[in-house]
Design a protein around this motif. Structure first.
Motif, mmCIF file in Angstrom:
data_model
loop_
_atom_site.group_PDB
_atom_site.id
_atom_site.type_symbol
_atom_site.label_atom_id
_atom_site.label_comp_id
_atom_site.label_asym_id
_atom_site.label_seq_id
_atom_site.Cartn_x
_atom_site.Cartn_y
_atom_site.Cartn_z
ATOM 1 N N GLU A 7 0.845 -1.191 0.000
ATOM 2 C CA GLU A 7 0.000 0.000 0.000
ATOM 3 C C GLU A 7 0.879 1.239 0.000
ATOM 4 N N PRO A 8 0.494 2.255 -0.778
ATOM 5 C CA PRO A 8 1.272 3.489 -0.761
ATOM 6 C C PRO A 8 1.154 4.177 0.600
ATOM 7 N N LEU A 9 2.186 4.940 0.937
ATOM 8 C CA LEU A 9 2.139 5.685 2.188
ATOM 9 C C LEU A 9 1.053 6.736 2.119
ATOM 10 N N ARG A 10 0.415 6.969 3.230
ATOM 11 C CA ARG A 10 -0.605 8.000 3.329
ATOM 12 C C ARG A 10 -0.436 8.690 4.667
ATOM 13 N N PRO A 11 -0.919 9.906 4.784
ATOM 14 C CA PRO A 11 -0.805 10.593 6.076
ATOM 15 C C PRO A 11 -1.516 9.812 7.179
ATOM 16 N N LEU A 12 -0.906 9.775 8.346
ATOM 17 C CA LEU A 12 -1.491 9.118 9.510
ATOM 18 C C LEU A 12 -1.538 10.133 10.652
#
Length: 197
Positions: A7-12
C-alpha cells in the motif's frame, strides 16, 4: 510467483499526534505492574524494526526483572562507590526500584562495508523505538544510562557482556505513576539551517 501488494504511504494524523506528544516518563515514577512476557514481546517485535545497514543486527537485548534487578542494584551501588560515589544511591535505585528494565546492548559486528558508528546509531535508534513502542502499548518508559553503562566490571560481571559490547541504554518500562509536565522543546529557528543551493 505473485508480487506482494504494497500500500502506498498515506498521512497518519493519529501517529503524528502520538509522536508530537511523545514524552519520556521519569523512571522514578514507573511502578509495577510491568508488561508480562507476551506484552513485552509485542513491544520488542515493533521496536526491532529499526534501520540496520547490512542487516547485521548489531545489538542484543537483555530483559531484567525480579531478583536480577535487586542483584544489579547492589552491584551498581558497589561499582558507583569506586567510579561515581556521589551517584551511588541513584544508580542503585535505577535497578532496585524499576519494575522492568530492557538493556539495549550495542554489539558491533566486524564489517568492511558498515562502519561501527552506523552500528552504534542503530543501537540508539533501537532505544528510541523501544520507548515509542512501549508508549504506544500504554506503558510508561524511560531511557537511562549512567556510569555503570560504561563500567567494564558492571557490564561483564553484572550482565555477562563480551568485551566488544556495551550498553546503549537501560530502558525502564512500567505503569505510569504520575503524568510528567511538558518541558520546553527545541526552537526550530535556532537549530535548523536551510540550504537550497
Amino acid at each position: 510467483m505473485t508480487t506482494p501488494t504494497i500500500e502506498p504511504l498515506r498521512p497518519l494524523p493519529e501517529v503524528r499526534r502520538f509522536l508530537a506528544g511523545r514524552r519520556s516518563r521519569p523512571a522514578k515514577t514507573l511502578r509495577a505492574p510491568a508488561p508480562d512476557r507476551a506484552a513485552l514481546e509485542r513491544i520488542l517485535e515493533v521496536a526491532l524494526r529499526v534501520p540496520d545497514h547490512g542487516k547485521l543486527e548489531p545489538w542484543r537485548l537483555v530483559v531484567l526483572g525480579g531478583a536480577a534487578l535487586q542483584r544489579l542494584g547492589a552491584l551498581a551501588e558497589a561499582r558507583a562507590a569506586e567510579i561515581a560515589p556521589d551517584k551511588a544511591p541513584k544508580l542503585a535505585a535505577q535497578f532496585r526500584d524499576a519494575p522492568l528494565v530492557v538493556a539495549v546492548v550495542a554489539a558491533p559486528e566486524p564489517s568492511e562495508a558498515i562502519p561501527e558508528i552506523e552500528q552504534t546509531l542503530s543501537a540508539g535508534a533501537l532505544c528510541l523505538a523501544l520507548l515509542n513502542a512501549a508508549h504506544a502499548e500504554g506503558w510508561g518508559a524511560n531511557w537511562l544510562t549512567g556510569a555503570v553503562a560504561y563500567d567494564e566490571a558492571f557490564l561483564r560481571g553484572g550482565l555477562g557482556l563480551e568485551p566488544s559490547q556495551w550498553v546503549a541504554g537501560f530502558v525502564v518500562i512500567g505503569t505510569e505513576g504520575a503524568v510528567p509536565p511538558e518541558r520546553p522543546r527545541p526552537d526550530l529557528a535556532r537549530i535548523i539551517r536551510w540550504v537550497d543551493r
